[in-house]
Scaffold this motif. Structure first.
Motif, mmCIF file in Angstrom:
data_model
loop_
_atom_site.group_PDB
_atom_site.id
_atom_site.type_symbol
_atom_site.label_atom_id
_atom_site.label_comp_id
_atom_site.label_asym_id
_atom_site.label_seq_id
_atom_site.Cartn_x
_atom_site.Cartn_y
_atom_site.Cartn_z
ATOM 1 N N GLU A 5 0.849 -1.189 0.000
ATOM 2 C CA GLU A 5 0.000 0.000 0.000
ATOM 3 C C GLU A 5 0.882 1.235 0.000
ATOM 4 O O GLU A 5 1.806 1.341 0.813
ATOM 5 C CB GLU A 5 -0.914 0.000 1.217
ATOM 6 N N LYS A 7 1.046 5.703 -0.539
ATOM 7 C CA LYS A 7 0.377 7.002 -0.621
ATOM 8 C C LYS A 7 1.082 7.759 -1.741
ATOM 9 O O LYS A 7 2.277 8.031 -1.667
ATOM 10 C CB LYS A 7 0.503 7.756 0.693
ATOM 11 N N LYS A 39 -4.449 6.693 -2.505
ATOM 12 C CA LYS A 39 -3.942 5.406 -2.056
ATOM 13 C C LYS A 39 -3.825 4.466 -3.247
ATOM 14 O O LYS A 39 -4.718 4.386 -4.079
ATOM 15 C CB LYS A 39 -4.895 4.816 -1.016
ATOM 16 N N TRP A 65 2.170 3.524 2.686
ATOM 17 C CA TRP A 65 0.959 3.860 3.436
ATOM 18 C C TRP A 65 1.117 3.338 4.856
ATOM 19 O O TRP A 65 1.644 2.264 5.088
ATOM 20 C CB TRP A 65 -0.243 3.197 2.778
#
Length: 94
Positions: A5, A7, A39, A65
């Motif tokens: 994940e 950002k 995201k 993330w």
């Protein structure tokens, strides 16, 4: 198989640029992009540092993330909705 994940700052047509950067890496199975939440979830066998490096080489600002990012997003949404409800009382200092 691992899910990473990230950002990523998404402005305008950055999703196309992001997918192009990631298409050059071997071992990536799926890319999910949430432009509004900034995201990106990458699923595959590629190492997480190589994924991050490929996105940054494409000229996008990216970071892993974390739970801290989710808290900041929740805080930003709640405070933005509360600014309309703020009232300041008039008072004299001296």
């Amino acid at each position: 198989m691992e899910s990473v994940e990230l950002k990523v700052e998404m402005v305008g047509l950055h999703e196309k640029r992001l997918r192009k950067c990631l298409s050059k890496l071997k071992g990536i199975e799926k890319v999910e992009v949430d432009g509004q939440g900034e995201k990106v979830v990458v699923t595959g066998y590629a190492h997480r540092n190589k994924i991050l490096k490929a996105i940054r080489r494409g000229g996008l600002k990216a970071d892993f993330w974390s739970a801290h990012n989710e808290l900041l997003n929740a805080y930003a949404v709640s405070t933005a909705s509360n600014y309309g409800n703020l009232r300041f009382n008039n008072f004299n200092i001296f």
